[in-house]
Design an enzyme around this catalytic site. Structure first.
Site, PDB file in Angstrom:
ATOM      1  N   LYS A  35      78.258   5.932  29.185  1.00 49.38           N
ATOM      2  CA  LYS A  35      77.202   6.682  29.881  1.00 49.38           C
ATOM      3  C   LYS A  35      77.285   6.449  31.393  1.00 49.38           C
ATOM      4  O   LYS A  35      77.878   5.462  31.848  1.00 49.38           O
ATOM      5  CB  LYS A  35      75.828   6.272  29.339  1.00 49.38           C
ATOM      6  CG  LYS A  35      75.457   4.826  29.619  1.00 49.38           C
ATOM      7  CD  LYS A  35      74.201   4.404  28.845  1.00 49.38           C
ATOM      8  CE  LYS A  35      73.844   2.973  29.167  1.00 49.38           C
ATOM      9  NZ  LYS A  35      72.914   2.374  28.214  1.00 49.38           N
ATOM     10  N   MET A  55      75.352   5.604  56.294  1.00 50.47           N
ATOM     11  CA  MET A  55      75.584   6.483  55.149  1.00 50.47           C
ATOM     12  C   MET A  55      77.049   6.470  54.714  1.00 50.47           C
ATOM     13  O   MET A  55      77.363   6.329  53.542  1.00 50.47           O
ATOM     14  CB  MET A  55      75.158   7.917  55.497  1.00 50.47           C
ATOM     15  CG  MET A  55      75.079   8.826  54.275  1.00 50.47           C
ATOM     16  SD  MET A  55      74.673  10.522  54.680  1.00 50.47           S
ATOM     17  CE  MET A  55      72.994  10.377  55.245  1.00 50.47           C
ATOM     18  N   TYR A  82      73.182   0.750  63.659  1.00 48.26           N
ATOM     19  CA  TYR A  82      71.807   1.237  63.816  1.00 48.26           C
ATOM     20  C   TYR A  82      70.838   0.091  64.060  1.00 48.26           C
ATOM     21  O   TYR A  82      70.892  -0.936  63.396  1.00 48.26           O
ATOM     22  CB  TYR A  82      71.359   1.989  62.561  1.00 48.26           C
ATOM     23  CG  TYR A  82      71.916   3.387  62.456  1.00 48.26           C
ATOM     24  CD1 TYR A  82      71.603   4.367  63.405  1.00 48.26           C
ATOM     25  CD2 TYR A  82      72.752   3.737  61.396  1.00 48.26           C
ATOM     26  CE1 TYR A  82      72.108   5.656  63.296  1.00 48.26           C
ATOM     27  CE2 TYR A  82      73.263   5.027  61.283  1.00 48.26           C
ATOM     28  CZ  TYR A  82      72.931   5.982  62.240  1.00 48.26           C
ATOM     29  OH  TYR A  82      73.432   7.253  62.129  1.00 48.26           O
TER      30      TYR A  82
HETATM   31  C1  LIG Z   1      73.448   1.111  27.620  1.00 41.84           C
HETATM   32  C2  LIG Z   1      73.284   0.875  26.174  1.00 41.84           C
HETATM   33  C3  LIG Z   1      74.130  -0.018  25.470  1.00 41.84           C
HETATM   34  C4  LIG Z   1      75.149  -0.893  26.164  1.00 41.84           C
HETATM   35  O1  LIG Z   1      74.555  -2.025  26.712  1.00 41.84           O
HETATM   36  P1  LIG Z   1      75.443  -3.164  27.413  1.00 41.84           P
HETATM   37  O2  LIG Z   1      74.446  -4.202  27.770  1.00 41.84           O
HETATM   38  O3  LIG Z   1      76.070  -2.549  28.608  1.00 41.84           O
HETATM   39  O4  LIG Z   1      76.450  -3.608  26.413  1.00 41.84           O
HETATM   40  C5  LIG Z   1      73.997  -0.080  24.097  1.00 41.84           C
HETATM   41  N1  LIG Z   1      73.073   0.642  23.444  1.00 41.84           N
HETATM   42  C6  LIG Z   1      72.219   1.487  24.067  1.00 41.84           C
HETATM   43  C7  LIG Z   1      71.211   2.241  23.277  1.00 41.84           C
HETATM   44  C8  LIG Z   1      72.291   1.610  25.457  1.00 41.84           C
HETATM   45  O5  LIG Z   1      71.429   2.437  26.082  1.00 41.84           O
END
Ligand SMILES: *Cc1c(COP(=O)(O)O)cnc(C)c1O
Length: 339
Positions: A33, A294, A248
């Site tokens: 993800k 930035m 800055y």
């Molecule tokens: C992000 C996530 C994981 C992975 O977690 P880690 O701590 O990175 O291993 C597993 N299950 C769900 C439902 C998640 O949202």
């Protein structure tokens, strides 16, 4: 442009350790993800495929479709289908969402075992099964998520116990409802590492695979190696006398005459500004001078290409955050190079 190097050897080293825990490569579901925790979705999917990983976890239907060719099984955590796919499974996060899924969708049911974020309660299980049957969805799995597996409290234990009860109940219900054998899973990286005898159908592993898992000392994670390092390119260099103020607000005041170079990595690329307040130094000890802009940041260095960080956990300690945030802050426009 600043760019990211991904170390394939380190990734495979991490996967070896994880496979040892799950006792089978087929039980690893790699969590991809958020652009694979900032590492690059397709780069990571392709390396995982090369290693022999068959399962992946993503957030959206769009991410799932982009990696469809690399895996046999993909779980989308928070979306409804936008196209038909045999490989993609969708998560039911609460009872009322069941009717949103098109007929025939492969689904997995998320259970709330104590984290109180997503999922249904054990007492809602029967109603969920009924609604899933009426909606003509294909229920394939039941899972939960740990809220505190990375802390040495009893919370992990209690959630595990709750999930154990749910497994028994779900197995009975699935026979009654005529569903197929269900898949059960609960472990993220930290939970998998705490488990001495893993016996579930798969583990959803993210941060450990990326080599940035942090656990209390009692649970050693030293063998994991970070796979991402970030380099920035020099845009300009100048010699400045003692007392000169850089950037800055003129906040970077030089204590002595120094050669200061400006590099093409800024907060617009994912360099968290708070690092400047906490005396950031690169792994080779080049100090950051002044505020982060930035698209720019200045360091006492003459190097053409400067290694900004090679362990998100160290960067996270400067930024008073977690490696997950450092990594997912890295923008998709940065070039990713696999070595
Ligand atoms: C992000 C996530 C994981 C992975 O977690 P880690 O701590 O990175 O291993 C597993 N299950 C769900 C439902 C998640 O949202």
């Amino acid at each position: 442009m600043a760019y990211i190097i991904l170390n394939k050897n380190n990734f495979f080293n991490n996967l070896d350790i994880i496979a040892n825990r799950t006792k089978s490569v087929d039980k690893i579901a790699l969590v991809l993800k958020d652009n694979a925790y900032g590492h690059g979705l397709l780069e990571m999917a392709s390396m995982a495929h090369e290693y022999g990983i068959k399962k992946a976890v993503v957030r959206t239907s769009d991410e799932a479709q982009r990696v469809e060719n690399y895996f046999e099984y993909i779980l989308a955590l928070a979306d409804i289908p936008t196209t038909k796919s045999d490989k993609i499974r969708y998560t039911i996060n609460d009872l009322t969402s069941i009717e949103k899924f098109p007929k025939g969708t492969k689904v997995e049911l998320k259970m709330d075992t104590g984290m109180h974020r997503n999922g249904i309660y054990e007492c809602e299980l029967e109603e969920a099964f009924l609604r899933i049957k009426n909606a003509e969805l294909v229920l394939e799995g039941i899972f939960t998520h740990h809220g505190s597996a990375d802390e040495l409290t009893s919370e992990w234990f209690w959630q595990k116990k709750n999930f154990g009860k749910i497994k028994e109940k779900a197995q009975k219900l699935s026979l009654e409802f005529g569903f197929k054998t269900l898949r059960f899973h609960s472990s993220n990286s930290a939970a998998l590492l705490r488990e001495s005898n893993f016996d579930e159908d798969m583990a959803r592993v993210g941060i450990a695979a990326y080599g940035c898992l942090e656990l209390p000392d009692a649970l050693s994670t030293r063998e994991f190696k970070p796979i991402l390092s970030l380099y920035a390119k020099k845009l300009s260099q100048r010699t400045l006398h003692e007392g000169s103020r850089v950037g800055y607000g003129g906040e970077g005041v030089l204590m002595q005459e120094s050669v200061v170079s400006n590099y093409d990595f800024g907060y617009g690329d994912g360099f968290l500004r708070i690092c400047a307040q906490n005396g950031y130094k690169t792994p080779q000890d080049a100090p950051l001078v002044g505020r982060i802009s930035m698209d720019n940041s200045s360091f006492i260095s003459t190097q053409e290409e400067l290694l900004i960080f090679d362990d998100a956990r160290v960067m996270a300690s400067y930024a008073k955050t977690i490696s997950y945030e450092v990594l997912t802050s890295l923008k998709a426009h940065l070039k990713r190079v696999v070595i």
